[in-house]
Design a protein around this motif. Structure first.
Motif, short mmCIF file in Angstrom:
data_model
loop_
_atom_site.label_atom_id
_atom_site.label_comp_id
_atom_site.label_asym_id
_atom_site.label_seq_id
_atom_site.Cartn_x
_atom_site.Cartn_y
_atom_site.Cartn_z
N ILE A 51 45.03 24.82 39.14
CA ILE A 51 45.83 26.12 39.80
C ILE A 51 44.48 26.79 40.41
O ILE A 51 44.63 27.25 41.62
N VAL A 52 43.22 27.01 39.64
CA VAL A 52 42.20 27.72 40.35
C VAL A 52 41.44 27.07 41.57
O VAL A 52 41.38 27.51 42.55
N GLY A 53 41.53 25.56 41.38
CA GLY A 53 41.09 24.78 42.49
C GLY A 53 42.14 25.05 43.68
O GLY A 53 41.87 25.01 44.90
N LEU A 54 43.52 25.01 43.42
CA LEU A 54 44.53 25.11 44.52
C LEU A 54 44.15 26.29 45.10
O LEU A 54 44.58 26.54 46.48
N LEU A 55 44.13 27.62 44.27
CA LEU A 55 44.07 28.88 44.75
C LEU A 55 42.87 29.17 45.79
O LEU A 55 42.84 29.51 46.93
N PHE A 56 41.82 28.60 45.40
CA PHE A 56 40.60 28.38 46.12
C PHE A 56 40.63 27.71 47.54
O PHE A 56 40.17 28.07 48.76
N TRP A 57 41.16 26.48 47.43
CA TRP A 57 41.58 25.78 48.63
C TRP A 57 42.27 26.49 49.61
O TRP A 57 42.29 26.42 50.93
N ALA A 58 43.74 26.84 49.27
CA ALA A 58 44.45 28.00 49.88
C ALA A 58 43.80 29.01 50.64
O ALA A 58 43.83 29.55 51.84
N LEU A 59 42.68 29.52 49.76
CA LEU A 59 42.07 30.77 50.36
C LEU A 59 40.97 30.39 51.59
O LEU A 59 40.96 30.96 52.55
#
Length: 267
Positions: free
Chosen positions: A147-155
């Motif tokens: 989840i953290v990786g997905l949020l960072f990628w989206a940011l």
């Protein structure tokens, strides 16, 4: 007071008929009506002369087709016993349970571990609660990382200003300001190895000071070459055909120059 004529008397008078379903215990299923009242019908078997009373509540309707013989429906399956007819009661026998076979174990073998019971057996959980907790913790950790990786990628993907800029071998350009001209930059960084001037038809021109040993190019902008001021720095690719914005400053009007540097093509 005389009893009023019972229904079905006219339809069944002097006519043979059969019951459906047939009365169990009587082989010949052909009857004649002897007497009809509001409570029962007295019928006689045409072959055996057997007479039996049948309650009216067990007599149904007549069949519309009466050839070759009329059919009288019964609401229950009847059985002839001890001189009367009775509703048939069919007994349902339960299947015997399979025999329990003992589990044979070798002498000295350990006791078998009891399996999961109840809700744990339905959801597929084992009996070892400690192992289940460790498994859940591992799954939770992997899910959190994903989840953290997905949020960072989206940011990074959806926010252009949040994308990381590439830096050179050093970050001396961070000390430069919008007031620095060519001479101020030379005093801070030294004489550039390359000095290019982009002369376009527009009012503003760009000057590129290359520092290969530092790994970046300093960009100046102005209407004249000697009056150009610092607006940002870029990092060139290995072949020099692509620039990546590394630094920008705030212009006199309050707007940043980083977007301008990103749109600048190599020259």
């Amino acid at each position: 007071m005389s009893t009023p004529p019972a229904p079905l008397h006219d339809e069944l008078a002097d006519r043979p008929f059969s019951f459906y379903p047939p009365i169990l215990g009587v082989e010949h299923n052909e009857w004649r009506l002897r007497e009809a009242t509001w409570s029962e019908l007295v019928v006689r078997n045409t072959k055996t002369d057997l007479e039996v009373p049948i309650p009216r509540k067990l007599v149904g309707s007549l069949a519309q087709v009466d050839e070759p013989v009329m059919i009288v429906g019964l609401t229950r399956e009847l059985e002839y016993r001890t001189g009367s007819v009775w509703p048939t009661e069919r007994k349902v026998r339960a299947m015997p349970a399979p025999p329990i076979r003992p589990v044979l174990r070798m002498p000295g073998s350990p006791e078998p571990t009891p399996g999961p019971k109840g809700f744990e057996a339905m959801v597929g959980r084992g009996g070892d609660r400690t192992e289940n907790k460790i498994t859940r913790l591992i799954l939770f950790a992997f899910s959190s990382i994903a989840i953290v990786g997905l949020l960072f990628w989206a940011l990074v993907r959806l926010t252009p200003d949040a994308r990381p800029t590439y830096v050179g071998k050093d970050q001396g350009y961070l000390e430069l300001t919008r007031e620095d001209d060519y001479h101020a930059i030379v005093r801070r960084l030294g004489t550039p190895a390359e000095d290019r001037w982009k002369q376009d038809a527009g009012e503003l021109q760009f000057r590129a000071l290359g520092y290969p040993d530092r790994g970046y190019i300093v960009i100046l902008m102005g209407t004249e070459k000697d009056a150009a001021r610092y607006v940002g720095s870029v990092v060139p690719s290995k072949d020099g055909k692509k620039w990546t914005a590394a630094h920008g400053v705030e212009s006199a009007r309050g707007a940043g120059t980083l977007s301008l540097i990103r749109g600048l093509k190599p020259f």
